[in-house]
Design a protein around this motif. Structure first.
Motif, mmCIF file in Angstrom:
data_model
loop_
_atom_site.group_PDB
_atom_site.id
_atom_site.type_symbol
_atom_site.label_atom_id
_atom_site.label_comp_id
_atom_site.label_asym_id
_atom_site.label_seq_id
_atom_site.Cartn_x
_atom_site.Cartn_y
_atom_site.Cartn_z
ATOM 1 N N ALA A 182 -17.739 25.479 29.631
ATOM 2 C CA ALA A 182 -18.857 26.389 29.376
ATOM 3 C C ALA A 182 -19.252 27.164 30.627
ATOM 4 O O ALA A 182 -19.631 28.335 30.549
ATOM 5 C CB ALA A 182 -20.054 25.602 28.847
ATOM 6 N N LEU A 183 -19.177 26.516 31.795
ATOM 7 C CA LEU A 183 -19.516 27.195 33.058
ATOM 8 C C LEU A 183 -18.584 28.372 33.301
ATOM 9 O O LEU A 183 -19.034 29.481 33.615
ATOM 10 C CB LEU A 183 -19.449 26.205 34.222
ATOM 11 C CG LEU A 183 -19.668 26.797 35.623
ATOM 12 C CD1 LEU A 183 -21.056 27.408 35.741
ATOM 13 C CD2 LEU A 183 -19.448 25.742 36.705
ATOM 14 N N LEU A 184 -17.277 28.136 33.161
ATOM 15 C CA LEU A 184 -16.320 29.237 33.344
ATOM 16 C C LEU A 184 -16.471 30.269 32.234
ATOM 17 O O LEU A 184 -16.328 31.478 32.470
ATOM 18 C CB LEU A 184 -14.897 28.681 33.371
ATOM 19 C CG LEU A 184 -14.319 28.299 34.746
ATOM 20 C CD1 LEU A 184 -14.175 29.539 35.629
ATOM 21 C CD2 LEU A 184 -15.186 27.275 35.463
ATOM 22 N N GLY A 185 -16.784 29.782 31.035
ATOM 23 C CA GLY A 185 -17.022 30.709 29.933
ATOM 24 C C GLY A 185 -18.210 31.608 30.204
ATOM 25 O O GLY A 185 -18.190 32.803 29.894
ATOM 26 N N ALA A 186 -19.256 31.028 30.811
ATOM 27 C CA ALA A 186 -20.459 31.803 31.137
ATOM 28 C C ALA A 186 -20.147 32.892 32.154
ATOM 29 O O ALA A 186 -20.709 33.995 32.097
ATOM 30 C CB ALA A 186 -21.540 30.873 31.680
ATOM 31 N N LEU A 187 -19.247 32.606 33.083
ATOM 32 C CA LEU A 187 -18.898 33.585 34.112
ATOM 33 C C LEU A 187 -18.075 34.743 33.541
ATOM 34 O O LEU A 187 -18.203 35.879 33.986
ATOM 35 C CB LEU A 187 -18.109 32.897 35.231
ATOM 36 C CG LEU A 187 -18.878 31.855 36.061
ATOM 37 C CD1 LEU A 187 -17.955 31.189 37.072
ATOM 38 C CD2 LEU A 187 -20.059 32.503 36.772
ATOM 39 N N PHE A 188 -17.228 34.445 32.538
ATOM 40 C CA PHE A 188 -16.322 35.462 32.010
ATOM 41 C C PHE A 188 -16.826 36.124 30.729
ATOM 42 O O PHE A 188 -16.322 37.175 30.352
ATOM 43 C CB PHE A 188 -14.928 34.859 31.774
ATOM 44 C CG PHE A 188 -14.123 34.715 33.029
ATOM 45 C CD1 PHE A 188 -13.194 35.685 33.383
ATOM 46 C CD2 PHE A 188 -14.298 33.627 33.871
ATOM 47 C CE1 PHE A 188 -12.450 35.567 34.548
ATOM 48 C CE2 PHE A 188 -13.561 33.491 35.033
ATOM 49 C CZ PHE A 188 -12.633 34.469 35.381
ATOM 50 N N SER A 189 -17.814 35.522 30.076
ATOM 51 C CA SER A 189 -18.359 36.117 28.854
ATOM 52 C C SER A 189 -18.952 37.513 29.084
ATOM 53 O O SER A 189 -18.700 38.430 28.295
ATOM 54 C CB SER A 189 -19.411 35.192 28.234
ATOM 55 O OG SER A 189 -19.945 35.746 27.064
ATOM 56 N N PRO A 190 -19.740 37.730 30.152
ATOM 57 C CA PRO A 190 -20.257 39.085 30.403
ATOM 58 C C PRO A 190 -19.155 40.121 30.581
ATOM 59 O O PRO A 190 -19.337 41.289 30.232
ATOM 60 C CB PRO A 190 -21.074 38.921 31.695
ATOM 61 C CG PRO A 190 -21.464 37.479 31.708
ATOM 62 C CD PRO A 190 -20.290 36.759 31.111
ATOM 63 N N LEU A 191 -18.003 39.693 31.101
ATOM 64 C CA LEU A 191 -16.874 40.611 31.251
ATOM 65 C C LEU A 191 -16.399 41.082 29.877
ATOM 66 O O LEU A 191 -16.118 42.269 29.663
ATOM 67 C CB LEU A 191 -15.733 39.918 31.996
ATOM 68 C CG LEU A 191 -14.488 40.771 32.301
ATOM 69 C CD1 LEU A 191 -14.835 41.904 33.247
ATOM 70 C CD2 LEU A 191 -13.382 39.899 32.891
ATOM 71 N N GLY A 192 -16.327 40.121 28.929
ATOM 72 C CA GLY A 192 -15.951 40.480 27.569
ATOM 73 C C GLY A 192 -16.964 41.400 26.917
ATOM 74 O O GLY A 192 -16.597 42.356 26.228
ATOM 75 N N VAL A 193 -18.268 41.130 27.143
ATOM 76 C CA VAL A 193 -19.329 41.978 26.593
ATOM 77 C C VAL A 193 -19.219 43.395 27.152
ATOM 78 O O VAL A 193 -19.378 44.383 26.420
ATOM 79 C CB VAL A 193 -20.719 41.383 26.916
ATOM 80 C CG1 VAL A 193 -21.823 42.359 26.522
ATOM 81 C CG2 VAL A 193 -20.912 40.050 26.200
ATOM 82 N N PHE A 194 -18.918 43.501 28.446
ATOM 83 C CA PHE A 194 -18.776 44.815 29.088
ATOM 84 C C PHE A 194 -17.657 45.621 28.426
ATOM 85 O O PHE A 194 -17.837 46.795 28.070
ATOM 86 C CB PHE A 194 -18.483 44.641 30.579
ATOM 87 C CG PHE A 194 -18.110 45.919 31.277
ATOM 88 C CD1 PHE A 194 -19.086 46.841 31.639
ATOM 89 C CD2 PHE A 194 -16.775 46.201 31.559
ATOM 90 C CE1 PHE A 194 -18.734 48.036 32.272
ATOM 91 C CE2 PHE A 194 -16.420 47.387 32.195
ATOM 92 C CZ PHE A 194 -17.405 48.301 32.549
ATOM 93 N N VAL A 224 -25.209 35.568 24.180
ATOM 94 C CA VAL A 224 -26.366 36.223 23.582
ATOM 95 C C VAL A 224 -27.338 36.687 24.657
ATOM 96 O O VAL A 224 -27.872 37.801 24.603
ATOM 97 C CB VAL A 224 -27.075 35.266 22.592
ATOM 98 C CG1 VAL A 224 -28.418 35.832 22.162
ATOM 99 C CG2 VAL A 224 -26.197 35.037 21.379
ATOM 100 N N VAL A 225 -27.567 35.832 25.658
ATOM 101 C CA VAL A 225 -28.452 36.206 26.766
ATOM 102 C C VAL A 225 -27.920 37.453 27.471
ATOM 103 O O VAL A 225 -28.674 38.377 27.797
ATOM 104 C CB VAL A 225 -28.593 35.041 27.764
ATOM 105 C CG1 VAL A 225 -29.330 35.494 29.015
ATOM 106 C CG2 VAL A 225 -29.335 33.869 27.114
ATOM 107 N N GLY A 226 -26.592 37.490 27.671
ATOM 108 C CA GLY A 226 -25.983 38.658 28.302
ATOM 109 C C GLY A 226 -26.158 39.917 27.463
ATOM 110 O O GLY A 226 -26.416 40.999 27.990
ATOM 111 N N ALA A 227 -26.023 39.756 26.132
ATOM 112 C CA ALA A 227 -26.204 40.905 25.241
ATOM 113 C C ALA A 227 -27.646 41.392 25.253
ATOM 114 O O ALA A 227 -27.912 42.603 25.285
ATOM 115 C CB ALA A 227 -25.784 40.516 23.815
#
Length: 268
Positions: A75-87, A207-210
């Motif tokens: 989840a930690l690594l997912g949290a770091l890379f999730s905003p990249l996917g959102v971008f 969701v927080v990133g979105a």
């Protein structure tokens, strides 16, 4: 609102029955059923998937099934890379995102339809000898032996899951479950429970990133989210009554049908 409730319950139900993969139905339900765009549907789907998965994860924690250290690392690594996917999701045209999602659903269906080899052993993967898998459980403590290879494997899985989650608005269970089965000797019940915990964490972080990017969820979206939680609760009660292979074939068929609808919508 009735349609949003029905589709939310359906997604949560499938998610509860399949353990994790049903979350991939969230975006198609919102796009095809409720008329949202891909960028509008992604945060609603992520929130619904994360909330429903959290219900299953809490149940898994109560029964001691969650490999929480592995889940937190992924989840930690997912949290770091999730905003990249959102971008990237906000940079790509809606049709391209729908084509990518269709291809992803076909891949998930293909994985589901593959028959797995059943082997006899201490776990549902058979008697795996030390070193056969990247992450092995210590036979004395019952916990992962945290070698550099195991840590790197789970970190890479988290990075890929986070990026795909942010890009397409899916929880990532379709990646985590087969990866855990291939790379670890954890029993299936532990895999599903751990996957649900990771999905809940990564989805809610997405969701927080979105929200930070200015995305909002309307009333219909909140109805869908609430209904998905109800569906998850019902699905977890029913999953023991239906044969696993029947669930796999039914879910794969549903994925192929939805993928075809998404593809037609994208090219029209």
């Amino acid at each position: 609102m009735l349609l949003a409730s029905f589709l939310g319950v359906l997604m949560g139900l499938v998610m509860g029955l399949t353990g994790a993969g049903g979350g991939i139905l969230g975006v198609p339900a919102l796009v095809l059923g409720l008329g949202l765009t891909m960028t509008e549907a992604s945060p609603v789907s992520l929130f619904a998937v994360g909330a429903a998965a959290a219900v299953g994860a809490i149940d898994g924690l109560r029964h001691g099934l969650v490999r929480y250290r592995a889940a937190l690392l992924i989840a930690l690594l997912g949290a770091l890379f999730s905003p990249l996917g959102v971008f990237f999701a906000h940079q790509l045209p809606d049709k391209i995102l729908m084509l990518l999602f269709s291809a992803l659903m076909v891949l998930v269906a293909w994985r589901m339809l593959q028959r797995e080899k059943v082997e006899v052993g201490p776990s549902d993967h058979g008697a795996a000898s030390w070193g056969q898998k990247n992450c092995m459980l210590d036979q004395q403590t019952g916990r992962f032996s945290w070698t550099a290879k195991c840590t790197a494997t789970l970190a890479a899985l988290g990075a890929v899951t986070g990026a795909v989650s942010g890009l397409l608005g899916v929880g990532g269970g379709f990646l985590i479950v087969p990866a855990f089965k291939q790379l670890t000797d954890v029993q299936m019940r532990g895999i599903v429970a751990t996957s649900l915990m990771v999905i809940s964490l990564i989805s809610l972080i997405g969701v927080v990133g979105a929200f930070h990017a200015g995305v909002t969820i309307d009333r219909m979206g909140w109805v869908f989210i609430g209904a998905s939680i109800v569906g998850m609760l019902v699905g977890r009660r029913l999953c023991s009554l239906i044969r696993a292979r029947t669930l796999q074939i039914s879910f794969a068929t549903l994925c192929l049908g939805v993928a075809a609808c998404m593809l037609l919508t994208a090219v029209m």
